[in-house]
Design an enzyme around this catalytic site. Structure first.
Site, PDB file in Angstrom:
ATOM      1  N   GLY A  11     -22.841   3.373 -41.026  1.00 22.79           N
ATOM      2  CA  GLY A  11     -23.598   2.761 -42.128  1.00 22.79           C
ATOM      3  C   GLY A  11     -25.016   3.305 -42.157  1.00 22.79           C
ATOM      4  O   GLY A  11     -25.670   3.371 -41.115  1.00 22.79           O
ATOM      5  N   ARG A  72     -17.830   7.707 -42.637  1.00 20.35           N
ATOM      6  CA  ARG A  72     -17.036   7.202 -41.514  1.00 20.35           C
ATOM      7  C   ARG A  72     -15.934   8.228 -41.306  1.00 20.35           C
ATOM      8  O   ARG A  72     -15.359   8.748 -42.260  1.00 20.35           O
ATOM      9  CB  ARG A  72     -16.432   5.854 -41.849  1.00 20.35           C
ATOM     10  CG  ARG A  72     -17.469   4.861 -42.419  1.00 20.35           C
ATOM     11  CD  ARG A  72     -17.644   3.645 -41.563  1.00 20.35           C
ATOM     12  NE  ARG A  72     -18.380   2.621 -42.299  1.00 20.35           N
ATOM     13  CZ  ARG A  72     -19.453   2.009 -41.832  1.00 20.35           C
ATOM     14  NH1 ARG A  72     -19.931   2.296 -40.645  1.00 20.35           N
ATOM     15  NH2 ARG A  72     -20.052   1.065 -42.530  1.00 20.35           N
ATOM     16  N   ASP A 103     -23.243   1.895 -32.922  1.00 19.95           N
ATOM     17  CA  ASP A 103     -22.472   2.004 -31.672  1.00 19.95           C
ATOM     18  C   ASP A 103     -21.298   2.985 -31.779  1.00 19.95           C
ATOM     19  O   ASP A 103     -21.003   3.715 -30.825  1.00 19.95           O
ATOM     20  CB  ASP A 103     -22.018   0.623 -31.174  1.00 19.95           C
ATOM     21  CG  ASP A 103     -21.232  -0.156 -32.223  1.00 19.95           C
ATOM     22  OD1 ASP A 103     -21.205   0.268 -33.396  1.00 19.95           O
ATOM     23  OD2 ASP A 103     -20.632  -1.175 -31.861  1.00 19.95           O
ATOM     24  N   THR A 125     -29.213   1.492 -37.259  1.00 14.12           N
ATOM     25  CA  THR A 125     -28.276   0.552 -37.904  1.00 14.12           C
ATOM     26  C   THR A 125     -29.022  -0.733 -38.225  1.00 14.12           C
ATOM     27  O   THR A 125     -29.848  -1.181 -37.423  1.00 14.12           O
ATOM     28  CB  THR A 125     -27.063   0.231 -37.001  1.00 14.12           C
ATOM     29  OG1 THR A 125     -26.390  -0.919 -37.529  1.00 14.12           O
ATOM     30  CG2 THR A 125     -27.436  -0.093 -35.566  1.00 14.12           C
ATOM     31  N   ASP A 127     -27.748  -3.527 -38.111  1.00 17.73           N
ATOM     32  CA  ASP A 127     -27.138  -4.625 -37.347  1.00 17.73           C
ATOM     33  C   ASP A 127     -27.878  -4.954 -36.033  1.00 17.73           C
ATOM     34  O   ASP A 127     -27.658  -6.009 -35.463  1.00 17.73           O
ATOM     35  CB  ASP A 127     -25.678  -4.298 -37.005  1.00 17.73           C
ATOM     36  CG  ASP A 127     -24.835  -3.998 -38.238  1.00 17.73           C
ATOM     37  OD1 ASP A 127     -25.196  -4.469 -39.330  1.00 17.73           O
ATOM     38  OD2 ASP A 127     -23.819  -3.284 -38.104  1.00 17.73           O
ATOM     39  N   ASP A 129     -27.252  -3.841 -33.156  1.00 16.23           N
ATOM     40  CA  ASP A 129     -26.248  -4.140 -32.125  1.00 16.23           C
ATOM     41  C   ASP A 129     -26.072  -3.021 -31.095  1.00 16.23           C
ATOM     42  O   ASP A 129     -24.965  -2.739 -30.653  1.00 16.23           O
ATOM     43  CB  ASP A 129     -24.896  -4.474 -32.784  1.00 16.23           C
ATOM     44  CG  ASP A 129     -24.382  -3.357 -33.686  1.00 16.23           C
ATOM     45  OD1 ASP A 129     -25.122  -2.389 -33.922  1.00 16.23           O
ATOM     46  OD2 ASP A 129     -23.234  -3.446 -34.155  1.00 16.23           O
ATOM     47  N   ARG A 171     -22.181  -7.015 -39.084  1.00 10.02           N
ATOM     48  CA  ARG A 171     -20.889  -6.705 -38.445  1.00 10.02           C
ATOM     49  C   ARG A 171     -20.544  -7.817 -37.467  1.00 10.02           C
ATOM     50  O   ARG A 171     -20.489  -8.962 -37.881  1.00 10.02           O
ATOM     51  CB  ARG A 171     -20.969  -5.330 -37.772  1.00 10.02           C
ATOM     52  CG  ARG A 171     -19.699  -4.873 -37.140  1.00 10.02           C
ATOM     53  CD  ARG A 171     -18.907  -3.785 -37.788  1.00 10.02           C
ATOM     54  NE  ARG A 171     -19.529  -2.748 -38.503  1.00 10.02           N
ATOM     55  CZ  ARG A 171     -19.256  -1.448 -38.352  1.00 10.02           C
ATOM     56  NH1 ARG A 171     -18.416  -1.072 -37.418  1.00 10.02           N
ATOM     57  NH2 ARG A 171     -19.790  -0.558 -39.140  1.00 10.02           N
TER      58      ARG A 171
HETATM   59  P1  ADP Z   1     -21.804   2.899 -36.611  1.00  9.82           P
HETATM   60  O1  ADP Z   1     -22.182   4.185 -35.987  1.00  9.82           O
HETATM   61  O2  ADP Z   1     -22.805   2.407 -37.609  1.00  9.82           O
HETATM   62  O3  ADP Z   1     -21.382   1.853 -35.601  1.00  9.82           O
HETATM   63  P2  ADP Z   1     -18.983   3.318 -37.162  1.00  9.82           P
HETATM   64  O4  ADP Z   1     -18.493   2.284 -36.216  1.00  9.82           O
HETATM   65  O5  ADP Z   1     -18.287   3.474 -38.467  1.00  9.82           O
HETATM   66  O6  ADP Z   1     -20.521   3.132 -37.538  1.00  9.82           O
HETATM   67  O7  ADP Z   1     -18.939   4.706 -36.395  1.00  9.82           O
HETATM   68  C1  ADP Z   1     -19.426   5.868 -37.015  1.00  9.82           C
HETATM   69  C2  ADP Z   1     -18.540   7.007 -36.664  1.00  9.82           C
HETATM   70  O8  ADP Z   1     -18.591   7.252 -35.245  1.00  9.82           O
HETATM   71  C3  ADP Z   1     -17.060   6.808 -36.960  1.00  9.82           C
HETATM   72  O9  ADP Z   1     -16.762   7.023 -38.313  1.00  9.82           O
HETATM   73  C4  ADP Z   1     -16.451   7.865 -36.063  1.00  9.82           C
HETATM   74  O10 ADP Z   1     -16.608   9.136 -36.646  1.00  9.82           O
HETATM   75  C5  ADP Z   1     -17.358   7.803 -34.824  1.00  9.82           C
HETATM   76  N1  ADP Z   1     -16.749   6.949 -33.792  1.00  9.82           N
HETATM   77  C6  ADP Z   1     -16.555   5.615 -33.846  1.00  9.82           C
HETATM   78  N2  ADP Z   1     -15.889   5.179 -32.757  1.00  9.82           N
HETATM   79  C7  ADP Z   1     -15.651   6.257 -31.990  1.00  9.82           C
HETATM   80  C8  ADP Z   1     -14.996   6.463 -30.710  1.00  9.82           C
HETATM   81  N3  ADP Z   1     -14.453   5.464 -30.023  1.00  9.82           N
HETATM   82  N4  ADP Z   1     -14.969   7.714 -30.237  1.00  9.82           N
HETATM   83  C9  ADP Z   1     -15.501   8.745 -30.922  1.00  9.82           C
HETATM   84  N5  ADP Z   1     -16.108   8.614 -32.109  1.00  9.82           N
HETATM   85  C10 ADP Z   1     -16.200   7.395 -32.637  1.00  9.82           C
HETATM   86  O1  F6P Z   2     -23.053  -1.355 -39.797  1.00 12.10           O
HETATM   87  C1  F6P Z   2     -23.821  -1.582 -40.964  1.00 12.10           C
HETATM   88  C2  F6P Z   2     -23.028  -2.419 -41.949  1.00 12.10           C
HETATM   89  O2  F6P Z   2     -23.820  -2.601 -43.116  1.00 12.10           O
HETATM   90  C3  F6P Z   2     -22.539  -3.779 -41.424  1.00 12.10           C
HETATM   91  O3  F6P Z   2     -23.566  -4.739 -41.421  1.00 12.10           O
HETATM   92  C4  F6P Z   2     -21.406  -4.076 -42.361  1.00 12.10           C
HETATM   93  O4  F6P Z   2     -20.443  -4.906 -41.753  1.00 12.10           O
HETATM   94  C5  F6P Z   2     -20.823  -2.713 -42.630  1.00 12.10           C
HETATM   95  O5  F6P Z   2     -21.833  -1.755 -42.328  1.00 12.10           O
HETATM   96  C6  F6P Z   2     -20.351  -2.515 -44.051  1.00 12.10           C
HETATM   97  O6  F6P Z   2     -19.747  -1.275 -44.135  1.00 12.10           O
HETATM   98  P1  F6P Z   2     -19.323  -0.599 -45.512  1.00 12.10           P
HETATM   99  O7  F6P Z   2     -20.564  -0.035 -46.148  1.00 12.10           O
HETATM  100  O8  F6P Z   2     -18.386   0.487 -45.083  1.00 12.10           O
HETATM  101  O9  F6P Z   2     -18.716  -1.657 -46.348  1.00 12.10           O
END
Ligand code: ADP
Ligand code: F6P
Length: 284
Positions: A11, A72, A103, A125, A127, A129, A171
């Protein structure tokens, strides 16, 4: 470290541009070649990148979103896909990467580092988190946006003697709800980290407060609270208290807008520091 890449993933968050700017400017001033990777790990696998210079990041420090775009890419959790990314890094001569995100992004950066491409993660982020980080990039701006939006909802809530149940992002974490809730003086705040009994926590509290002459109420609910849907909660509150209630889901407005001073400053510092760490081979 001669050539480094920078990407934003997951995000988007206000302040990501300020971090990109600091990475590019610090890298270029240190004599490095800096490649901007578009759309996070998706762009990395596809080799979608371009060389950046001091001027590539002009006029972005005040803008929300991310000039490198974000995406993503769930398949990046697979080892073979990570191997493909390592091949692309070799092809483009990337000696290290600065990955800006939450994360999930950090897990991807860790996987790449273990496979021989040193990465430094910058927590970006709304969040908040990320472990061991008190303020992630974007969190402060999002809090201020939520505060502003809830203040607006409050005007009409008060005019009609109503209760507003407002869902905020985060989240699985309750940081945004908790601190925005304190800032707006909410009657109740629901976060995923705590279990609630709705009757004693909300209904009884509202009834108690009504005896003191209060007629309008703001309830903040984090989106991660399991089993609660804000429009059903608003109906339940109306039934039990007699106070007319409305539900509002703030949604993606929380992720946009010009970054606050705090976010610009921490993003600039983190971007600078990330390149210093790569220079010292700390990601290895
Ligand atoms: P954020 O980084 O905001 O937490 P996501 O959870 O969507 O957002 O993670 C972002 C990207 O990081 C994912 O689309 C994926 O490409 C990568 N990612 C997430 N989880 C893993 C994992 N367990 N191992 C490797 N890459 C990951
Ligand atoms: O991680 C940032 C965030 O905005 C969260 O607060 C929310 O749950 C999520 O992304 C929403 O994701 P998307 O833009 O894919 O709907």
């Amino acid at each position: 470290m001669k050539t480094i890449g920078v990407l934003t993933s997951g995000g988007d968050a206000p302040g990501m541009n300020a971090a990109i700017r600091a990475v590019v400017r610090t890298g270029c001033e240190s004599g490095m070649k800096v490649m901007g990777i578009r759309r996070g790990y998706k762009g990395l696998i596809e080799g979608d990148m371009f060389e950046m210079n001091l001027r590539s990041v002009s006029d972005i420090i005040h803008r929300g979103g991310t000039m490198l775009y974000s995406a993503r890419c769930p398949e990046f959790a697979e080892s073979e896909v990570q191997d493909k990314a390592v091949e692309v890094c070799k092809e483009f001569g990337l000696d290290g990467i600065v990955a800006i995100g939450g994360d999930g992004t950090f897990m991807g950066a860790r996987a790449l580092t273990l496979k021989g491409v040193p990465c430094i993660g910058i927590p970006g982020t709304i969040d908040n988190d990320i472990a061991s980080t008190s303020h992630t990039i974007g969190y402060d701006t999002a809090l201020n946006t939520i505060m502003d939006m809830v203040d607006r909802v409050r005007d009409t809530t008060e005019s009609h003697d109503r209760c507003s149940v407002i869902e905020v992002m985060g989240r699985n974490a309750g940081f945004l709800a908790l601190n925005a809730g304190i800032a707006v003086g909410a009657t109740c705040i629901l976060v995923p980290e705590i279990d609630y009994d709705i009757d004693s926590y909300i209904i009884e509290r509202m009834k108690r407060t009504m005896t003191t002459g209060k007629h309008h109420f703001i309830i903040i609910v984090a989106e991660g609270v399991k089993g609660i849907e804000v429009s059903s909660l608003a109906k339940y509150i109306e039934e039990k208290t007699g106070v007319e209630s409305r539900a509002t889901v703030l949604g993606h407005v929380q992720r946009g807008g010009s970054p606050s001073v705090r976010d610009r400053v921490i993003a600039s510092k983190m971007g600078y520091h990330a390149v210093q760490l790569l220079k010292q081979d700390i990601g290895n």
